[in-house]
Design a protein around this motif. Structure first.
Motif, PDB file in Angstrom:
ATOM      1  N   GLY A  26       0.839  -1.301   0.021  1.00  0.00           N
ATOM      2  CA  GLY A  26      -0.098  -0.115  -0.005  1.00  0.00           C
ATOM      3  C   GLY A  26       0.875   1.290  -0.053  1.00  0.00           C
ATOM      4  O   GLY A  26       0.181   2.337   0.083  1.00  0.00           O
ATOM      5  N   HIS A  27       2.065   1.092   0.017  1.00  0.00           N
ATOM      6  CA  HIS A  27       2.937   2.209  -0.278  1.00  0.00           C
ATOM      7  C   HIS A  27       3.161   2.958  -1.764  1.00  0.00           C
ATOM      8  O   HIS A  27       3.109   2.154  -2.508  1.00  0.00           O
ATOM      9  N   ARG A  28       3.329   4.067  -1.787  1.00  0.00           N
ATOM     10  CA  ARG A  28       3.907   4.803  -3.196  1.00  0.00           C
ATOM     11  C   ARG A  28       5.410   4.817  -2.944  1.00  0.00           C
ATOM     12  O   ARG A  28       5.829   5.068  -2.024  1.00  0.00           O
ATOM     13  N   VAL A  29       5.881   4.206  -4.292  1.00  0.00           N
ATOM     14  CA  VAL A  29       7.304   3.919  -4.167  1.00  0.00           C
ATOM     15  C   VAL A  29       7.967   4.612  -5.362  1.00  0.00           C
ATOM     16  O   VAL A  29       7.640   4.833  -6.319  1.00  0.00           O
ATOM     17  N   MET A  30       9.122   5.311  -4.815  1.00  0.00           N
ATOM     18  CA  MET A  30       9.944   6.105  -5.945  1.00  0.00           C
ATOM     19  C   MET A  30      11.250   5.287  -5.844  1.00  0.00           C
ATOM     20  O   MET A  30      11.756   4.781  -4.854  1.00  0.00           O
ATOM     21  N   VAL A  31      11.845   5.206  -6.817  1.00  0.00           N
ATOM     22  CA  VAL A  31      13.243   4.479  -7.161  1.00  0.00           C
ATOM     23  C   VAL A  31      14.107   5.288  -7.806  1.00  0.00           C
ATOM     24  O   VAL A  31      13.955   5.680  -8.996  1.00  0.00           O
ATOM     25  N   ALA A  32      15.266   5.408  -7.054  1.00  0.00           N
ATOM     26  CA  ALA A  32      16.508   6.077  -7.747  1.00  0.00           C
ATOM     27  C   ALA A  32      17.687   5.011  -7.795  1.00  0.00           C
ATOM     28  O   ALA A  32      17.894   4.266  -6.848  1.00  0.00           O
ATOM     29  N   ASN A  33      18.346   4.850  -8.907  1.00  0.00           N
ATOM     30  CA  ASN A  33      19.384   3.976  -8.914  1.00  0.00           C
ATOM     31  C   ASN A  33      20.766   4.505  -8.524  1.00  0.00           C
ATOM     32  O   ASN A  33      21.862   3.727  -8.509  1.00  0.00           O
ATOM     33  N   MET A  41      15.252  13.892  -6.919  1.00  0.00           N
ATOM     34  CA  MET A  41      14.002  13.103  -6.214  1.00  0.00           C
ATOM     35  C   MET A  41      13.474  13.883  -5.096  1.00  0.00           C
ATOM     36  O   MET A  41      12.473  14.691  -4.982  1.00  0.00           O
ATOM     37  N   ILE A  42      14.483  13.851  -4.114  1.00  0.00           N
ATOM     38  CA  ILE A  42      14.029  14.744  -2.835  1.00  0.00           C
ATOM     39  C   ILE A  42      14.082  16.049  -2.884  1.00  0.00           C
ATOM     40  O   ILE A  42      13.103  16.746  -2.161  1.00  0.00           O
ATOM     41  N   LEU A  46       9.709  15.286  -0.687  1.00  0.00           N
ATOM     42  CA  LEU A  46      10.054  14.564   0.306  1.00  0.00           C
ATOM     43  C   LEU A  46       9.502  13.221   0.563  1.00  0.00           C
ATOM     44  O   LEU A  46       8.204  13.022   0.644  1.00  0.00           O
ATOM     45  N   PRO A  47      10.251  12.316   0.765  1.00  0.00           N
ATOM     46  CA  PRO A  47       9.581  10.904   0.987  1.00  0.00           C
ATOM     47  C   PRO A  47       9.302  10.887   2.447  1.00  0.00           C
ATOM     48  O   PRO A  47      10.017  11.556   3.337  1.00  0.00           O
TER      49      PRO A  47
END
Length: 84
Positions: A26-33, A41-42, A46-47
């Motif tokens: 149920g979480h919203r996920v952002m991915v950075a490599n 992204m931050i 803000l995550p």
């Protein structure tokens, strides 16, 4: 309330595994490599939590964590370090 989690992981299979399972939970996920992508992204959003790989190309996860802790805007974001 849905939490936003930033996964910072350079291994695509691990990033996908984390992202899929966090999404199912149920979480919203952002991915950075890498750390530079995470910083960008931050700067935009803000995550609620950062899952941070210890070993990353360029800037290490430890250096990124220190950077996040040194800035007032990101100081209080919880960080969980991932390591093999």
């Amino acid at each position: 309330m849905q939490s936003t989690i930033l996964v910072v992981e350079d291994e695509p299979a691990i990033a996908e595994l984390l992202s899929v399972n966090l999404g199912f939970a149920g979480h919203r996920v952002m991915v950075a490599n890498d750390a530079e992508a995470a910083v960008a992204m931050i700067a935009t959003e803000l995550p609620d939590l950062v899952l941070l790989d210890w070993m990353l190309p360029g800037m290490s996860g430890v250096r990124l964590a220190k950077r996040l802790r040194s800035e007032g805007r990101t100081r209080d974001i919880p960080i969980i370090m991932l390591t093999a």
